[in-house]
Design a protein around this motif. Structure first.
Motif, mmCIF file in Angstrom:
data_model
loop_
_atom_site.group_PDB
_atom_site.id
_atom_site.type_symbol
_atom_site.label_atom_id
_atom_site.label_comp_id
_atom_site.label_asym_id
_atom_site.label_seq_id
_atom_site.Cartn_x
_atom_site.Cartn_y
_atom_site.Cartn_z
ATOM 1 N N ALA A 525 -37.814 4.646 66.189
ATOM 2 C CA ALA A 525 -37.569 4.685 64.749
ATOM 3 C C ALA A 525 -38.861 4.344 64.022
ATOM 4 N N LEU A 526 -38.915 4.686 62.759
ATOM 5 C CA LEU A 526 -40.047 4.384 61.899
ATOM 6 C C LEU A 526 -39.710 3.163 61.059
ATOM 7 N N ASN A 527 -40.735 2.476 60.604
ATOM 8 C CA ASN A 527 -40.513 1.455 59.585
ATOM 9 C C ASN A 527 -41.152 1.925 58.288
ATOM 10 N N PRO A 528 -40.784 1.399 57.141
ATOM 11 C CA PRO A 528 -41.276 1.926 55.864
ATOM 12 C C PRO A 528 -42.793 1.956 55.737
ATOM 13 N N ALA A 529 -43.512 1.090 56.462
ATOM 14 C CA ALA A 529 -44.975 1.029 56.343
ATOM 15 C C ALA A 529 -45.683 1.950 57.324
ATOM 16 N N THR A 530 -44.977 2.649 58.187
ATOM 17 C CA THR A 530 -45.613 3.524 59.171
ATOM 18 C C THR A 530 -46.433 4.593 58.474
ATOM 19 N N GLY A 531 -47.715 4.739 58.867
ATOM 20 C CA GLY A 531 -48.599 5.709 58.249
ATOM 21 C C GLY A 531 -48.416 7.106 58.811
ATOM 22 N N ILE A 532 -49.017 8.063 58.131
ATOM 23 C CA ILE A 532 -48.803 9.468 58.471
ATOM 24 C C ILE A 532 -49.329 9.798 59.861
ATOM 25 N N ASN A 533 -50.443 9.234 60.265
ATOM 26 C CA ASN A 533 -51.011 9.567 61.569
ATOM 27 C C ASN A 533 -50.111 9.089 62.714
ATOM 28 N N VAL A 534 -49.653 7.850 62.614
ATOM 29 C CA VAL A 534 -48.732 7.321 63.631
ATOM 30 C C VAL A 534 -47.427 8.096 63.604
ATOM 31 N N MET A 535 -46.988 8.423 62.413
ATOM 32 C CA MET A 535 -45.734 9.148 62.239
ATOM 33 C C MET A 535 -45.760 10.498 62.956
ATOM 34 N N LEU A 536 -46.798 11.281 62.708
ATOM 35 C CA LEU A 536 -46.895 12.596 63.328
ATOM 36 C C LEU A 536 -47.019 12.477 64.848
ATOM 37 N N GLN A 537 -47.719 11.464 65.300
ATOM 38 C CA GLN A 537 -47.847 11.245 66.749
ATOM 39 C C GLN A 537 -46.485 10.935 67.377
ATOM 40 N N MET A 538 -45.652 10.179 66.675
ATOM 41 C CA MET A 538 -44.321 9.855 67.190
ATOM 42 C C MET A 538 -43.430 11.099 67.249
ATOM 43 N N PHE A 539 -43.535 11.964 66.240
ATOM 44 C CA PHE A 539 -42.763 13.204 66.281
ATOM 45 C C PHE A 539 -43.151 14.031 67.510
ATOM 46 N N ASP A 540 -44.452 14.090 67.785
ATOM 47 C CA ASP A 540 -44.917 14.883 68.933
ATOM 48 C C ASP A 540 -44.529 14.228 70.254
ATOM 49 N N THR A 541 -44.718 12.935 70.354
ATOM 50 C CA THR A 541 -44.467 12.230 71.618
ATOM 51 C C THR A 541 -43.005 12.333 72.044
ATOM 52 N N HIS A 542 -42.113 12.206 71.073
ATOM 53 C CA HIS A 542 -40.685 12.157 71.401
ATOM 54 C C HIS A 542 -39.977 13.486 71.147
ATOM 55 N N ALA A 543 -40.763 14.531 70.830
ATOM 56 C CA ALA A 543 -40.199 15.861 70.600
ATOM 57 C C ALA A 543 -39.032 15.803 69.614
ATOM 58 N N ALA A 544 -39.197 15.014 68.560
ATOM 59 C CA ALA A 544 -38.136 14.834 67.571
ATOM 60 C C ALA A 544 -38.475 15.600 66.302
ATOM 61 N N ASP A 545 -37.457 16.126 65.661
ATOM 62 C CA ASP A 545 -37.676 16.775 64.371
ATOM 63 C C ASP A 545 -37.111 15.952 63.220
ATOM 64 N N GLU A 546 -36.518 14.791 63.531
ATOM 65 C CA GLU A 546 -36.036 13.882 62.496
ATOM 66 C C GLU A 546 -35.956 12.486 63.079
ATOM 67 N N LEU A 547 -36.454 11.496 62.333
ATOM 68 C CA LEU A 547 -36.434 10.107 62.781
ATOM 69 C C LEU A 547 -35.857 9.214 61.696
ATOM 70 N N ALA A 548 -35.189 8.163 62.115
ATOM 71 C CA ALA A 548 -34.651 7.203 61.158
ATOM 72 C C ALA A 548 -35.747 6.221 60.741
ATOM 73 N N VAL A 549 -35.614 5.701 59.518
ATOM 74 C CA VAL A 549 -36.523 4.672 59.001
ATOM 75 C C VAL A 549 -35.699 3.392 58.868
ATOM 76 N N ILE A 550 -36.115 2.344 59.544
ATOM 77 C CA ILE A 550 -35.352 1.099 59.536
ATOM 78 C C ILE A 550 -36.192 -0.041 58.977
#
Length: 584
Positions: A525-550
């Motif tokens: 999951a993402l947290n509200p402070a997660t930056g764009i670079n980490v965010m895009l890397q997480m989408f790629d790493t986990h092959a996800a097209d949608e993630l929750a923000v907690i």
């Protein structure tokens, strides 16, 4: 009536601000004003620092580092005295939540915005450090105040982000140009070290600021910084190869100095017993070094000219080199503030002279002119530490007026720059910010990426299901085609994973099956402070097209799709590219 006058004045100010944002000529005028202010403030800071040196050491015409010896050892108490003042300032600033923002950091991360208090803090600390004799230069204070006053002007005029960055770079470059009486050096300093790129729209305001600052220096009667060189020379291929080797040597020494400062600083910070008193201890450690060699004091302006004039032997120069490096490392690691710009020029001149002397000592018929080698070493070592190969090449040109030397200066500077980038990747300023956690390698504007956080881009409308539901409950709650995914939570709203709608409608799946078996990405999951670079890397790493923000408690506050994140990222890149070429 009074209200009408105030209203009319406010309207006039708003119109003037708008004209500055829309008129290139008006922006050039504003840059010129910033340059005039930077030139005046640079000379004022120089006067204050030299007055302190006169008070502490009794120097008048000569530079502090040009003293042959310290006739009155008690004068070296200026070093721990300066340390005590630095301790007092640090205690006054103890309540601040962050370190002061310098011009490079401001342009890279904050869109050119610098609180004026930060300018005062940096400049006062640098002037005290230099005035007391610590082995640091004033150039950091010059650039800070020049860029800082430009930032204040730009913020008051409510300039756009890119225009404010340009104005800050123009002010900082103008200050450096005023310090050396070298306007072209100041302009290239702005482009290479503060702004981070050359843009057609920025050339006129940056040059206008640099010229106006140099004009102030001349009008105040301050002589430009000049170095005499060999009148006639013939440079052949062996000379270029030798100076290329000098460039590599300077790069190695530059990287070693930056790493040595960092290692010493981290080691000193681990000494809990002297926490809060480090500048005082540093001043005491500098005293024997300065007693042995006054050339280690201050930035080294006078020592540079003295050594070029006297041409001392290699053994003496080697001792001075080691003492100056030690003094610089102690000064910076124990809490004195300042830059390594001129210190690196001085050290580079020593390395160049040693390099030429060692070649002379070989049985080869080939020799290098010692003065030329000193100038090439100045540029090459300073490029490694400060960055900006064209800045240093132009500085050598403006301080020597020697066009014939520029070929080998550029050769060594470019090789030193390339070698440093390849093996180390940072200049001294960006390296220190990297150690504080800022992921920047140059002054290029990456501050816009800090605004692209998950909290700002997420959407707050999502389909929620609970972990105690069955597949039949899910089908009743989420009809096929209404939503592609649902966010699973527990009874208290804590995140438990993502359920793909299609997976709950498989024909082979019974309605009584527990829904929690279908949840995926339960630990992602993402947290509200997660930056764009980490965010895009997480989408790629986990092959996800949608993630929750907690949030910090693990409760879902939103969802973010990969498609939206990438679209916003590319929009910001496109906007940055438009700004690069002066487009609105």
């Amino acid at each position: 009536m009074n209200y009408r006058w105030k209203s009319a004045l406010l309207t006039l100010i708003v119109r003037q601000r708008r004209s500055l944002r829309e008129s290139e000529a008006a922006f050039i005028v504003l840059a010129t004003i910033a340059g005039l202010a930077a030139g005046f403030l640079t000379n004022l800071q120089q006067f204050i620092a030299h007055s302190l040196q006169h008070l502490f050491y009794g120097v008048t015409i000569n530079r502090l580092s040009a003293l042959a010896s310290i006739h009155h050892p008690w004068r070296l108490l200026a070093l721990p005295t300066g340390g005590i003042v630095m301790v007092m300032i640090a205690r006054l600033l103890r309540g601040r939540k962050r370190p002061p923002i310098d011009v490079v950091e401001a342009n890279a991360l904050h869109g050119g915005r610098i609180p004026f208090v930060d300018n005062l803090v940096i400049c006062v600390q640098t002037i005290i450090s230099n005035g007391a004799g610590a082995s640091v230069g004033l150039e950091a204070a010059y650039a800070q105040m020049g860029g800082g006053i430009a930032s204040v002007l730009g913020q008051w005029m409510k300039l756009r982000r890119n225009d404010l960055r340009t104005l800050v770079g123009a002010g900082a470059g103008a200050a450096v140009g005023a310090a050396f009486g070298a306007p072209l050096t100041g302009a290239f300093y702005a482009f290479e070290i503060v702004i981070g790129n050359y843009t057609p729209a920025a050339i006129a305001p940056v040059v206008a600021a640099a010229l106006s600052a140099a004009f102030v220096t001349r009008e105040l009667g301050v002589e430009p910084y000049l170095i005499a060189t060999t009148a006639n020379r013939e440079l052949a291929l062996p000379d270029y190869l030798a100076y290329a080797g000098l460039g590599i040597v300077c790069a190695l020494i530059g990287v070693a100095i930056m790493r040595l400062v960092t290692a010493a600083e981290q080691h000193v910070q681990s000494w809990r017993r002297i926490t809060g008193w480090r500048p005082l201890v540093g001043g005491l450690l500098l005293m024997p070094i300065a007693w042995f060699s006054p050339q280690s004091l201050s930035a080294g302006h006078g020592a540079l000219h003295l050594d070029l004039l006297l041409r001392p032997p290699v053994a003496f120069l080697t001792a001075i080199l080691l003492l100056k490096i030690a003094a610089s490392v102690i000064s910076l690691s124990f809490g004195f503030r300042g830059g390594l710009f001129f210190a690196s020029l001085f050290l580079g001149s020593i390395v160049g002279q040693i390099f030429a002397g060692l070649i002379h000592a070989t049985p080869l018929a080939f020799t290098l002119d010692t003065g030329d080698a000193a100038l090439v070493g100045m540029a090459a070592l300073s490029v490694s530490i400060v960055g900006g190969p064209m800045t240093l090449a132009i500085l050598m040109l403006e301080t020597t007026h020697d066009f014939a030397l520029m070929g080998v200066v550029l050769t060594a500077a470019l090789i030193s720059s390339a070698f440093t980038r390849e093996t180390f990747g940072y200049s001294f300023s960006t390296w220190r910010m990297h150690l504080r956690g800022a992921s920047i390698r140059s002054p290029r504007d990456i501050g816009w990426t800090t605004s692209l956080t998950a909290g700002r881009m997420m959407r707050r409308d999502w389909v929620a299901v609970t972990e105690d539901m069955t597949v039949a409950d899910f089908r009743a709650r989420v009809p096929l085609g209404s939503a592609s995914k649902a966010i699973m939570t527990d009874a208290n709203g804590h995140y438990r994973g993502v359920v793909v709608t299609a997976s709950a409608y498989r024909p082979d799946l019974e309605g009584g099956a527990p829904l929690e078996d279908l949840a995926t990405l339960a630990d992602v999951a993402l947290n509200p402070a997660t930056g764009i670079n980490v965010m895009l890397q997480m989408f790629d790493t986990h092959a996800a097209d949608e993630l929750a923000v907690i949030d910090a408690e693990g409760k879902v506050v939103g969802v973010l799709t990969e498609k939206h994140a990438r679209r916003r990222y590319f929009e910001e890149i496109e906007a940055s590219q438009r700004a690069l070429f002066g487009e609105t």
